[in-house]
Design a protein around this motif. Structure first.
Motif, PDB file in Angstrom:
ATOM      1  N   TRP A   1       2.947  -2.472   6.471  1.00  0.00           N
ATOM      2  CA  TRP A   1       3.511  -1.129   6.427  1.00  0.00           C
ATOM      3  C   TRP A   1       4.943  -1.218   6.919  1.00  0.00           C
ATOM      4  CZ3 TRP A   1      -1.536  -2.093   7.118  1.00  0.00           C
ATOM      5  CH2 TRP A   1      -2.459  -1.282   6.449  1.00  0.00           C
TER       6      TRP A   1
ATOM      7  N   VAL B   1       6.092   6.282   6.729  1.00  0.00           N
ATOM      8  CA  VAL B   1       5.828   5.026   6.035  1.00  0.00           C
ATOM      9  C   VAL B   1       6.757   4.946   4.831  1.00  0.00           C
ATOM     10  CG1 VAL B   1       4.125   3.665   4.782  1.00  0.00           C
ATOM     11  CG2 VAL B   1       3.426   4.940   6.820  1.00  0.00           C
TER      12      VAL B   1
ATOM     13  N   HIS C   1       4.086   0.532   1.662  1.00  0.00           N
ATOM     14  CA  HIS C   1       2.837  -0.155   2.004  1.00  0.00           C
ATOM     15  C   HIS C   1       2.734  -1.315   1.029  1.00  0.00           C
ATOM     16  CE1 HIS C   1      -1.651  -0.550   1.323  1.00  0.00           C
ATOM     17  NE2 HIS C   1      -1.453  -0.977   2.559  1.00  0.00           N
TER      18      HIS C   1
END
Length: 131
Positions: free
Chosen positions: A114, A123, A126
């Motif tokens: 992440w 975030v 990913h």
């Protein structure tokens, strides 16, 4: 092309009347994730291809980091794009040619990565070792 660059392009297309095929939200960072330091980032990511999906959900991409401070971003049908990156105090900053840099802490759990904005906690990406 970075994720930010691609997302900006998609946003402009959407505003122009094009539609996207769905939405993808990266999974949340698990509580078991470990934040990597500079040495760990070099040891686990250099020379490996990491795979992700854009937030639009239909555009897989890969990024490979190299010890010389370059990375290669690939997303079909575009040709691979060479970028620069820096690393300092556990923060990786990807510096594309035509867009603002994007900085992230790298957190890992279960061979998944992440990339998390160190200020907002959002975030940014990913990534996995396999598509």
């Amino acid at each position: 092309m970075t994720l930010l660059k691609f997302c900006t392009s998609i946003l402009l297309l959407t505003l122009a009347g094009c539609s996207t095929s769905g939405s993808y939200q990266p999974p949340p960072v698990p509580a078991s994730a470990v934040t990597l330091n500079d040495e760990q980032i070099h040891g686990t990511m250099m020379g490996k291809k990491l795979y992700g999906t854009t937030r639009e959900g239909s555009h897989p991409y890969s990024i490979s980091f190299f010890p010389d401070g370059t990375d290669v971003f690939e997303m079909a049908p575009n040709p691979p794009e060479k970028e620069r990156w820096t690393l300092s105090k556990g923060v990786v900053c990807v510096i594309p040619k035509d867009y603002p840099k994007e900085c992230s802490e790298v957190k890992v759990a279960n061979n998944e990565y992440w990339f998390v904005d160190p200020k907002s906690g959002k975030v940014n990406a990913h990534l996995k070792l396999k598509p």
